[in-house]
Design an enzyme around this catalytic site. Structure first.
Site, mmCIF file in Angstrom:
data_model
loop_
_atom_site.group_PDB
_atom_site.id
_atom_site.type_symbol
_atom_site.label_atom_id
_atom_site.label_comp_id
_atom_site.label_asym_id
_atom_site.label_seq_id
_atom_site.Cartn_x
_atom_site.Cartn_y
_atom_site.Cartn_z
ATOM 1 N N ARG A 48 -2.794 7.761 -10.031
ATOM 2 C CA ARG A 48 -2.536 7.018 -8.787
ATOM 3 C C ARG A 48 -1.434 5.974 -8.963
ATOM 4 O O ARG A 48 -0.961 5.413 -7.974
ATOM 5 C CB ARG A 48 -3.831 6.346 -8.312
ATOM 6 N N TYR A 49 -1.057 5.697 -10.192
ATOM 7 C CA TYR A 49 -0.023 4.687 -10.435
ATOM 8 C C TYR A 49 1.344 5.295 -10.722
ATOM 9 O O TYR A 49 2.289 4.571 -11.025
ATOM 10 C CB TYR A 49 -0.421 3.796 -11.617
ATOM 11 N N THR A 50 1.475 6.594 -10.706
ATOM 12 C CA THR A 50 2.729 7.236 -11.089
ATOM 13 C C THR A 50 3.211 8.172 -9.992
ATOM 14 O O THR A 50 2.448 8.611 -9.141
ATOM 15 C CB THR A 50 2.551 8.045 -12.392
#
Length: 730
Positions: A48-50
């Site tokens: 979810r962070y990339t």
């Protein structure tokens, strides 16, 4: 995950993250934004962070996928289709390498430089019978994403490429940084492929701690975006090559990449292939892709030419087409079944000026039409008539049969804007261009030389795109000869200092600085006491003999200091808890030892043969429970004295004992009950000595020993009066 890879999002994300790591993949296929891991071995951030997208290298793998370039197969659940292989524009199998293991087989292909691979392909197109050694001129070796220096001899690399199997020696790249006043430090800027930097630093620190490379003082990791490891020598007088070669031998600053080019050439059968076979398979595949794409393009051209033919007929018969569309109940059927070769009347509109208009379809000058007023003229143009619109007879050129379904549909879908005059030119130009392209494709399909020429042009275009102007196009891994230095003995790296080795009854060992009084009272743990204490030097190797018949080797320099109680010897070597430490001695090269078991078997062993290279020690005397090793003493003199638990003494000559490197040994003394108690060697002429219970030394001379002297394996006779009650010589 729902369409092509039903193995969970974790597996998919891990694979995608790996494809974006420039320290893992030579030519990354994924352009990632965010934390995708690093060379230290840290994991990527959660998905979810990339964010990710394809790189141009990945797009080059897909060129032609929508042009029937490769076969498609059903996906895992049969709902969709997926390509069985990608129509790669470059040999990705060799460019990015591959590793994996299956049932009974494995593959491990290193990455290579794409420019060198394409040069080899171009040479193979020019000379199909080229040998593997010739291809080595274009592909000298792998090109790893982390750089480094290949120190494997060229003939070994050539043999690996020729056979498909081999190993390649890879070293870290380093240089010496001058600190002034003779001081220096070694800087490592590139580490071997697939080595985690953090673990490498930990290993070097461990080597320093256990003093395996005593000339190394410290290691620091000063890396930021690039790699920078600082290695500090213990002295400025240390030779940098000696230091680095010691680290190459003991750490992953030097690794070996095992090459195993096991591939599926036909997509089914695994086979170990040479470099030439892999490149040959890629070239044949590219030719097959070219042929399939050409056939697909020809089909598209044929379809478009059919449409253009219908549009051109519509422009030649524009008024009639308009009438059909406007008044017919079923215009599509009327267009399909109309005979377009019959003459009709047509209305020509008034000209807006007096300029000439050349019809591209009929090729008749309008002024010439006005002068001749030919009723059979095949033309559609502007008639210069000042009295208004005029009607002239004309014959429509076209086909005698009707239009096809595709042509009729194209005419019906044509926009009014397309009825302008210039559209005629565009249609004719497009038709001519497509017919010219189709003729070229037909020539290509009929000529193998043209096909290979086209493959060559495509490869040159890929090379231009991904070498000179590409960020990672240049070679990263270089070649060099291994700067081997003579194996410097570990003792030569250690500063020679006197120590006193102390080992307790419970096996706690330490090295006290200097040669202290051996009778000095020392501190031990509660319930423990002294067992072994002797003078040594830091350069000495200590031999530890256990009751299991194994010898263990410990460096005196690696022993803990004497300020504390020391450390358990069992933690320094793999000495089992149920094994008793029988003796600890200083290794004297060239000396011989007599070893014997409690069963009375023994032999002579050279001391150089018992030095162990690993923590697990070296098995010398073979014993089986309940028998255990009992005696290990240096050999002196020419005779052997053996005493059993029955107090019987036997003396025989030393040459009756064999010299062996390992084994059970031979029978030294025969027993009815019990076993051996002690044994030693001595000089027969000087006599046999021991200490009596009162502490006095007693000696039995050679003449007196005649009563106990016999052949080996005898029972012996009762020991002389005054022999120690514990049946020990010392």
């Amino acid at each position: 995950m729902g369409d092509f890879h039903p193995h969970g999002d974790a597996a998919i994300y891990d694979a995608m993250a790996r494809l974006s790591q420039d320290f893992t993949i030579r030519y990354p296929l994924v352009d990632g934004q965010g934390n995708f891991g690093n060379i230290d071995g840290d994991n990527p951030a959660a998905s979810r962070y990339t964010e990710a997208r394809m790189t141009v290298m990945a797009e080059a793998l897909l060129n032609g996928l929508d042009e029937n370039a490769v076969d498609f197969r059903p996906n895992y659940d049969g709902r969709l289709e997926e390509p069985s292989v990608l129509p790669a524009s470059y040999p990705n199998l060799l460019a990015n390498g591959s590793s994996g293991i299956a049932v009974g087989m494995a593959t491990n292909i290193p990455p290579h430089n794409i420019g060198e691979l394409i040069n080899a392909c171009l040479h193979l197109i020019k000379s199909p019978n080229a040998v593997d050694d010739t291809l080595m001129q274009y592909v000298p070796g792998p090109d790893f994403p982390t750089g480094g220096v290949i120190v494997e001899p060229a003939e070994n690399i050539a043999n690996a490429y020729r056979t498909g199997r081999g190993s390649i020696r890879l070293r870290a790249r380093w240089h010496v940084e001058d600190l002034g006043r003779g001081q220096w430090q070694a800087i490592v800027t590139e580490i071997p492929y697939q080595v985690q930097k953090s673990k490498l630093v930990e290993r070097i620190a461990e080597v320093i701690q256990i003093k395996k490379v005593p000339i190394l003082a410290d290691v620091r990791d000063e890396s930021a975006e690039d790699v920078r490891m600082v290695l500090e020598p213990k002295s400025k007088n240390v030779d940098p090559d000696v230091l680095m070669n010691a680290l190459f031998r003991n750490t992953d600053l030097e690794t070996r990449f095992s090459l195993n080019m096991n591939v599926l050439i036909d997509g089914v059968t695994p086979r170990v292939c040479s470099l030439k076979e892999c490149l040959r398979a890629f070239l044949d595949f590219r030719r097959d892709v070219l042929i399939r794409r050409s056939k697909h393009r020809m089909a598209k051209i044929d379809n478009r030419l059919e449409v253009l033919e219908g549009l051109i007929i519509a422009f030649l018969n524009l008024d009639r087409v308009i009438d059909i569309i406007r008044y017919d109940d079923d215009p599509k059927a009327a267009l399909m079944y109309e005979d377009w070769s019959k003459p009709h009347q047509a209305t020509i509109v008034r000209a807006t000026d007096e300029s000439d208009y050349q019809s591209p379809l009929a090729g008749i000058d309008v002024k010439a039409l006005e002068l001749h007023d030919d009723p059979n003229a095949v033309a559609r143009g502007v008639l210069l008539d000042e009295d208004g619109p005029a009607t002239i007879p004309r014959r429509f050129s076209g086909r005698s049969e009707g239009l096809s379904d595709v042509q009729a549909e194209a005419i019906l879908n044509m926009r009014l804007r397309s009825l302008r005059r210039l559209e005629e030119l565009e249609l004719v130009n497009e038709r001519n261009a497509l017919m010219e392209e189709r003729a070229g494709l037909e020539d290509l399909m009929d000529s193998e030389d043209m096909q290979w020429g086209q493959v060559k042009d495509q490869l040159q275009e890929v090379k231009k795109q991904f070498t000179k102007d590409y960020d990672r196009g240049q070679r990263l891994t270089t070649f060099a000869e291994a700067t081997e230095t003579e194996d410097v003995p570990l003792e030569a790296m250690i500063e020679r200092e006197p120590v006193t080795v102390v080992c307790s009854q419970m096996g706690w060992i330490r090295a006290m600085t200097g040669h202290i009084d051996l009778n000095r009272e020392l501190k031990f743990k509660d319930g423990d006491g002294p067992r072994f204490i002797f003078h040594a030097e830091t350069t000495d190797k200590l031999l530890v003999f256990g009751s299991n018949g194994r010898f263990y080797t410990v460096m005196a320099a690696n022993l803990p200091g004497g300020r504390g109680m020391g450390e358990p010897l069992r933690l320094m070597v793999d000495l089992p808890n149920d094994v008793e430490i029988l003796d600890i001695m200083i290794h004297r090269p060239g000396q011989r030892l007599i070893v014997a078991s409690s069963a009375g078997d023994g032999f002579i062993v050279p001391e150089d043969d018992v030095v162990a290279q690993t923590r697990s020690g070296k098995q010398v005397l073979n014993v089986r429970t309940p028998t255990r090793a009992l005696v290990c003493k240096p050999v002196t003199g020419n005779a052997v004295a053996v005493v059993g638990e029955n107090r019987k003494l036997l003396v025989f000559m030393l040459d009756e004992l064999p010299e062996m490197g390992r084994g059970k040994g031979v029978r030294m003394q025969k027993y009815k009950d019990g076993g051996m108690s002690d044994a030693r060697t001595f000089t027969l002429e000087a006599g046999l000595s021991w200490q009596d219970p009162a502490g006095r030394t007693r000696t039995v001379t050679g003449e007196e020993l005649a009563e106990w002297t016999a052949k080996r394996a005898g029972a012996g006779r009762m020991a002389p009066r005054g022999f120690p009650r514990d049946n020990k010589f010392n």
